[in-house]
Design a protein around this motif. Structure first.
Motif, mmCIF file in Angstrom:
data_model
loop_
_atom_site.group_PDB
_atom_site.id
_atom_site.type_symbol
_atom_site.label_atom_id
_atom_site.label_comp_id
_atom_site.label_asym_id
_atom_site.label_seq_id
_atom_site.Cartn_x
_atom_site.Cartn_y
_atom_site.Cartn_z
ATOM 1 N N ASP A 124 43.480 32.823 39.159
ATOM 2 C CA ASP A 124 42.653 33.941 38.697
ATOM 3 C C ASP A 124 43.514 34.923 37.891
ATOM 4 O O ASP A 124 44.326 35.649 38.457
ATOM 5 N N PRO A 125 43.347 34.967 36.565
ATOM 6 C CA PRO A 125 44.181 35.865 35.757
ATOM 7 C C PRO A 125 43.932 37.343 36.058
ATOM 8 O O PRO A 125 44.835 38.165 35.911
ATOM 9 N N ASP A 126 42.718 37.681 36.477
ATOM 10 C CA ASP A 126 42.441 39.084 36.797
ATOM 11 C C ASP A 126 43.226 39.532 38.025
ATOM 12 O O ASP A 126 43.703 40.667 38.078
ATOM 13 N N LEU A 127 43.355 38.658 39.018
ATOM 14 C CA LEU A 127 44.127 39.001 40.213
ATOM 15 C C LEU A 127 45.571 39.298 39.842
ATOM 16 O O LEU A 127 46.137 40.309 40.259
ATOM 17 N N LYS A 128 46.147 38.441 39.035
ATOM 18 C CA LYS A 128 47.537 38.648 38.616
ATOM 19 C C LYS A 128 47.687 39.974 37.871
ATOM 20 O O LYS A 128 48.628 40.724 38.096
ATOM 21 N N LYS A 129 46.737 40.250 36.984
ATOM 22 C CA LYS A 129 46.790 41.484 36.195
ATOM 23 C C LYS A 129 46.731 42.709 37.108
ATOM 24 O O LYS A 129 47.520 43.635 36.970
ATOM 25 N N TRP A 130 45.786 42.694 38.067
ATOM 26 C CA TRP A 130 45.631 43.842 38.948
ATOM 27 C C TRP A 130 46.817 44.028 39.880
ATOM 28 O O TRP A 130 47.218 45.156 40.163
#
Length: 115
Positions: A75-81
């Motif tokens: 999940d790229p959003d998880l990494k970003k957050w």
């Protein structure tokens, strides 16, 4: 710039605050940042956990801050957050946590009202 110093200044920490948090002397933190003292395995682990970065990042082996566990997550959003969160100082992390808890409670209440 030394990774420890970079992480410390990014979070707005003094050498004294970091030293108290990881249970070493301020002089030791200064020597680490100046490259006149080596990191022990124990200190590497403490710093990695404290700053929530991979050991490889801390040692300058990679520019990827994320731990192996997060790198495997697709999940790229998880990494970003996660990256955003850990760039914040402690006060702002606490604010984000409090807001997240508030949003979760509000979301639950709305879901319960629909039932």
């Amino acid at each position: 710039m030394n990774r420890v110093k970079s992480l410390r200044t990014e979070k707005g920490l003094t050498q004294q605050k970091l030293s108290m948090d990881i249970h070493v002397s301020q002089q030791y933190v200064s020597k680490i940042e100046n490259g006149t003292s080596f990191l022990t395995e124990d200190i590497i682990l403490r710093l990695s956990k404290y700053f929530h970065v991979s050991i490889a990042y801390l040692l300058g082996v990679t520019d990827d801050r994320l731990s192996e566990m997060l790198k495997d997550n697709k999940d790229p959003d998880l990494k970003k957050w996660v990256e955003f969160y850990y760039k914040l100082n402690k006060e702002n992390q606490d604010t984000v946590s409090a807001l997240s808890e508030y949003f979760i409670q509000t979301q639950r209440k709305k879901a319960e009202e629909k039932e």
